[in-house]
Each structure stands twice: as C-alpha cells, then as structure tokens.
Design an enzyme around this catalytic site. Structure first.
Site, PDB file in Angstrom:
ATOM      1  N   ARG A  89       0.883  -1.179   0.000  1.00 38.85           N
ATOM      2  CA  ARG A  89       0.000   0.000   0.000  1.00 38.85           C
ATOM      3  C   ARG A  89       0.911   1.216   0.000  1.00 38.85           C
ATOM      4  O   ARG A  89       1.708   1.406   0.920  1.00 38.85           O
ATOM      5  CB  ARG A  89      -0.901  -0.002   1.234  1.00 38.85           C
ATOM      6  CG  ARG A  89      -1.629   1.317   1.425  1.00 38.85           C
ATOM      7  CD  ARG A  89      -2.729   1.259   2.448  1.00 38.85           C
ATOM      8  NE  ARG A  89      -3.866   0.521   1.939  1.00 38.85           N
ATOM      9  CZ  ARG A  89      -5.079   0.542   2.491  1.00 38.85           C
ATOM     10  NH1 ARG A  89      -5.299   1.243   3.587  1.00 38.85           N
ATOM     11  NH2 ARG A  89      -6.075  -0.160   1.971  1.00 38.85           N
ATOM     12  N   HIS A 137      -7.507   0.741  -6.378  1.00 37.17           N
ATOM     13  CA  HIS A 137      -7.690  -0.130  -5.202  1.00 37.17           C
ATOM     14  C   HIS A 137      -8.361  -1.436  -5.670  1.00 37.17           C
ATOM     15  O   HIS A 137      -9.515  -1.710  -5.332  1.00 37.17           O
ATOM     16  CB  HIS A 137      -8.547   0.584  -4.151  1.00 37.17           C
ATOM     17  CG  HIS A 137      -8.474  -0.004  -2.781  1.00 37.17           C
ATOM     18  ND1 HIS A 137      -7.649  -1.065  -2.461  1.00 37.17           N
ATOM     19  CD2 HIS A 137      -9.144   0.302  -1.631  1.00 37.17           C
ATOM     20  CE1 HIS A 137      -7.809  -1.363  -1.185  1.00 37.17           C
ATOM     21  NE2 HIS A 137      -8.702  -0.559  -0.658  1.00 37.17           N
ATOM     22  N   GLN A 144     -10.163  -4.099  -3.302  1.00 35.61           N
ATOM     23  CA  GLN A 144     -11.459  -3.674  -2.769  1.00 35.61           C
ATOM     24  C   GLN A 144     -12.562  -3.889  -3.804  1.00 35.61           C
ATOM     25  O   GLN A 144     -13.653  -4.363  -3.474  1.00 35.61           O
ATOM     26  CB  GLN A 144     -11.391  -2.195  -2.376  1.00 35.61           C
ATOM     27  CG  GLN A 144     -12.687  -1.683  -1.763  1.00 35.61           C
ATOM     28  CD  GLN A 144     -12.979  -2.310  -0.403  1.00 35.61           C
ATOM     29  OE1 GLN A 144     -12.126  -2.293   0.473  1.00 35.61           O
ATOM     30  NE2 GLN A 144     -14.169  -2.875  -0.227  1.00 35.61           N
ATOM     31  N   ASP A 171     -17.333   7.137  -1.087  1.00 37.60           N
ATOM     32  CA  ASP A 171     -16.080   6.976  -0.346  1.00 37.60           C
ATOM     33  C   ASP A 171     -15.838   8.285   0.413  1.00 37.60           C
ATOM     34  O   ASP A 171     -16.542   9.286   0.191  1.00 37.60           O
ATOM     35  CB  ASP A 171     -14.948   6.682  -1.349  1.00 37.60           C
ATOM     36  CG  ASP A 171     -13.645   6.222  -0.700  1.00 37.60           C
ATOM     37  OD1 ASP A 171     -13.625   6.008   0.534  1.00 37.60           O
ATOM     38  OD2 ASP A 171     -12.647   6.080  -1.424  1.00 37.60           O
ATOM     39  N   CYS A 212     -16.303   1.350   0.858  1.00 35.98           N
ATOM     40  CA  CYS A 212     -15.142   0.501   1.133  1.00 35.98           C
ATOM     41  C   CYS A 212     -14.698   0.584   2.588  1.00 35.98           C
ATOM     42  O   CYS A 212     -13.990  -0.304   3.067  1.00 35.98           O
ATOM     43  CB  CYS A 212     -13.987   0.871   0.202  1.00 35.98           C
ATOM     44  SG  CYS A 212     -13.344   2.538   0.444  1.00 35.98           S
ATOM     45  N   ARG A 260     -13.261  -9.066   1.700  1.00 32.67           N
ATOM     46  CA  ARG A 260     -11.857  -8.779   1.376  1.00 32.67           C
ATOM     47  C   ARG A 260     -11.014 -10.028   1.655  1.00 32.67           C
ATOM     48  O   ARG A 260     -10.163 -10.419   0.862  1.00 32.67           O
ATOM     49  CB  ARG A 260     -11.337  -7.595   2.218  1.00 32.67           C
ATOM     50  CG  ARG A 260     -11.868  -6.226   1.830  1.00 32.67           C
ATOM     51  CD  ARG A 260     -11.328  -5.763   0.483  1.00 32.67           C
ATOM     52  NE  ARG A 260      -9.875  -5.684   0.473  1.00 32.67           N
ATOM     53  CZ  ARG A 260      -9.156  -4.656   0.907  1.00 32.67           C
ATOM     54  NH1 ARG A 260      -9.759  -3.578   1.358  1.00 32.67           N
ATOM     55  NH2 ARG A 260      -7.834  -4.670   0.850  1.00 32.67           N
TER      56      ARG A 260
HETATM   57  N1  NVA Z   1     -10.082   6.388  -1.164  1.00 33.96           N
HETATM   58  C1  NVA Z   1      -9.657   5.982   0.158  1.00 33.96           C
HETATM   59  C2  NVA Z   1      -9.863   4.503   0.342  1.00 33.96           C
HETATM   60  C3  NVA Z   1      -9.483   3.984   1.689  1.00 33.96           C
HETATM   61  C4  NVA Z   1      -9.638   2.509   1.808  1.00 33.96           C
HETATM   62  C5  NVA Z   1      -8.201   6.354   0.354  1.00 33.96           C
HETATM   63  O1  NVA Z   1      -7.411   6.205  -0.583  1.00 33.96           O
HETATM   64  O2  NVA Z   1      -7.858   6.822   1.452  1.00 33.96           O
HETATM   65  N1   CP Z   2     -11.153  -0.488   2.615  1.00 32.37           N
HETATM   66  C1   CP Z   2      -9.870  -0.535   3.024  1.00 32.37           C
HETATM   67  O1   CP Z   2      -8.945  -0.745   2.240  1.00 32.37           O
HETATM   68  O2   CP Z   2      -9.716  -0.369   4.368  1.00 32.37           O
HETATM   69  P1   CP Z   2      -8.358  -0.113   5.144  1.00 32.37           P
HETATM   70  O3   CP Z   2      -7.847   1.242   4.759  1.00 32.37           O
HETATM   71  O4   CP Z   2      -8.753  -0.177   6.601  1.00 32.37           O
HETATM   72  O5   CP Z   2      -7.378  -1.189   4.790  1.00 32.37           O
END
Ligand code: NVA
Ligand code: CP
Length: 318
Positions: free
Chosen positions: A106, A133, A136, A232, A272, A300
């Site tokens: 990540r 992502h 997800q 989101d 998500c 997930r």
């Molecule tokens: N769009 C959000 C998703 C978190 C799971 C982010 O990138 O922070």
């Molecule tokens: N939806 C998701 O990826 O959650 P986290 O940021 O908690 O991993």
C-alpha cells in the site's frame, strides 16, 4: 506447484474469465472457512505486507487470510523499516523478494508499486495506491454477486452484472477509477457524479469502451435507477492538506435516504470503509437495510485468499 510470475497491480491485469474463476474459488474458500474446514495450501509460504499508509481491513484480511492458508506474514511500515528512510523501492524489491513468496504493497504513486514489481522475483499485489484499489473492487463485485446473482452449478454468473448500473457519488479517486475499470471489463455502466475539480480521470482507467460510464453534475441524477449506490471518504489518504476545501466542495455529495429512494427499489449501498457518518453518507443509509458494507469488508479476506492461491499455485484443478 508453482504459478508463472504474475502481478496484480491494477484491476485490468486480469480478464473477465479470470474474475469468474477467482469468484468461484472465493466462494469455495469462504464456505470452507464458515465450516471450520482446514485448508492450508500455502504452508511454508510467506507474504510481506508493506504499508506506507494506514490500514485496518487490508492488513487484517491479508494477515488472517495468509495464516488460515497455512502461511506466515511479515509486516513492514514506513515508520519501522527503511521504506521511511528513502531506500529505493527497486532495492527493497530485490532484497525482500529473495526471502518471501508474495508481496502486498500500500503506497502513494502507482509508479512506486510498478518499480517494485519490475524488480521483484515474486508476485506483487496492489493493496491501494493513489490511483487504484483493485482488491477492494474484487471484494465489492463478489459481494454484489452474492447478494444479487443466483448461484448456478458453476458458481457466480458474471453475466448478471452486464447491463446493470452503479452510481458513484463523490471523489473521482482510486476507488472511482477502479470501478470504471470494472464497468469496462464486466459490461455494466458507471454513473459518476463528483464536485467540480474532483472529477474522475478516465485516462487513468485505460478504458476500451467509452460508453461504460456517464457523468452527472447532480448526484441525484447519477443515482436514478441505479442497482448499486456507492461512495467513499471526501478526503483520501495523502490528501489531508485539502481537507477544509473538500468539506465545502463535497457538501452536496452525501448519500442520504432521498438519494437511495431514487435508485432501484432493491439497490444496494456500498462503501469501502472507513466511513464518516454525516459526511459522505448518512447513518440512516450506511446502517440501513440496503447497506452491505460489513459483507464487503469480510469478503476482502475471502477474495484475497483466492487471489493469493491463484498467484502462488495457479488454477486449482487446471
Ligand atoms: N479512497 C480511500 C480509500 C481507503 C480505503 C483512500 O485512498 O484513502
Ligand atoms: N477499505 C480498506 O482498504 O480499508 P483499510 O484502509 O482499513 O485497509
């Protein structure tokens, strides 16, 4: 058994047929988990989890999934590794991929993930970047099928999604771009409504079929007749400096009961997570009967177990 080296860096790395296979495996793997049946095909395999951004679901789902499949996990963050001290991603990839069997990352820019993958001896999985992502969206599609597609003899019928409509209300972010890719590949339409200045960038999705999405200035119009409504956070990780400006810009992009009432009567609501009740969604909607957010989160783990099995062992029974 060993699969050829394959990375999962974005949703378009797999075909519709690959997803049909993966969802079928996820269904079988989930059923085994629910029945407390031991299934440990990844014994002695190690997964490295690299986080340059925070996570709850991604960490827990990959970590528990790998343990359940008999393997083990190494967890690294920017704060407690050389990632935070600017060791080149290429060098980290060369080192880590000599010791583990699989890597999930990540991070911020997709280019960092690509640089790691280009120098890795083992499969690399995108656990979220600024742009995409995919894990997800895999879980969300599997959840949609579980709720709305009756199971045939050969498992979930992806054809059930063809011709359907998904409404995306909010930021044109990593989730929105990946939904676009899924619409393009699987034949449904994405209705997108975002505030001016926060639109989705279709060029990032690399679309083959430009008709797979429609843009709407008013989020209510995007929701009209949709089979699934999703949103989101207003501010994704890495964009915190824009928080105040985003609060103003996104004030009308809150999914509420009135928006859900414009969608199809049996429309699902997805998010998500993590969610901010009262910002991008009301408590009434996210905690209401159309919301399947907890199933999305649980799934997930099941889809990622299928993904790890696929990347390390190839197709089971093929
Ligand atoms: N769009 C959000 C998703 C978190 C799971 C982010 O990138 O922070
Ligand atoms: N939806 C998701 O990826 O959650 P986290 O940021 O908690 O991993």
């Amino acid at each position: 058994m060993k699969a050829p080296l394959t990375h999962y860096l974005q949703f378009t790395d797999f075909s519709a047929e690959d997803y049909a296979y993966l969802f079928d495996r996820a269904r079988i793997i989930k059923q085994r988990f629910k029945n407390y049946e031991k299934y440990q095909p990844l014994a002695d395999r190690t997964l490295a989890l690299i986080f340059e951004k925070a996570s709850t679901r991604t960490r827990v789902s990959f970590e528990t999934g790998m343990y359940q499949m008999g393997g083990s996990v190494v967890h690294l963050t920017s704060g407690d590794s050389q990632f935070g001290r600017d060791e080149p991603f290429e060098d980290s990839a060369r080192v880590i991929s000599r010791m583990v069997d699989l890597v999930m990352i990540r991070t911020f820019e997709q280019t960092k993930l690509q640089a790691f993958a280009a120098h890795s001896r083992v499969p690399v999985i995108n656990g979220l970047t600024n742009e995409y992502h995919p894990c997800q969206i895999m879980a969300d599609l599997f959840t949609w099928l579980e709720h709305r597609a009756p199971l045939g003899l050969r498992g979930h019928d992806l054809g059930a999604l063809r011709g359907k409509t998904v409404a995306w209300v909010g930021d044109g972010n990593n989730m929105a771009t990946t939904w676009l890719q899924a619409a393009d590949l699987l034949g449904f339409t994405l209705h997108v409504s975002s505030p001016v200045g926060y639109e989705v960038n279709p060029a990032l999705a690399g679309l083959k079929n430009a008709d797979c999405y429609r843009l709407f200035a008013d989020p209510r119009d995007a929701c009209r007749g949709a089979h699934l409504v999703t949103t989101d956070v207003w501010t994704s990780m890495g964009y915190e400096a824009e928080n105040a400006a985003r609060r103003d810009a996104f004030a009308n992009w809150r999914v509420d009961a009135a928006m859900m009432a414009l969608a199809a009567p049996d429309a699902l609501f997805m998010h998500c997570l993590p969610a901010h009740r009262g910002e991008e969604v009301t408590a009434e909607v996210i905690d209401g009967p159309q919301s399947v957010v907890w199933d999305e989160a649980e799934n997930r783990m099941h889809v990622q177990k299928a993904l790890m099995e696929f990347l390390l062992l190839g197709r089971i029974g093929a």
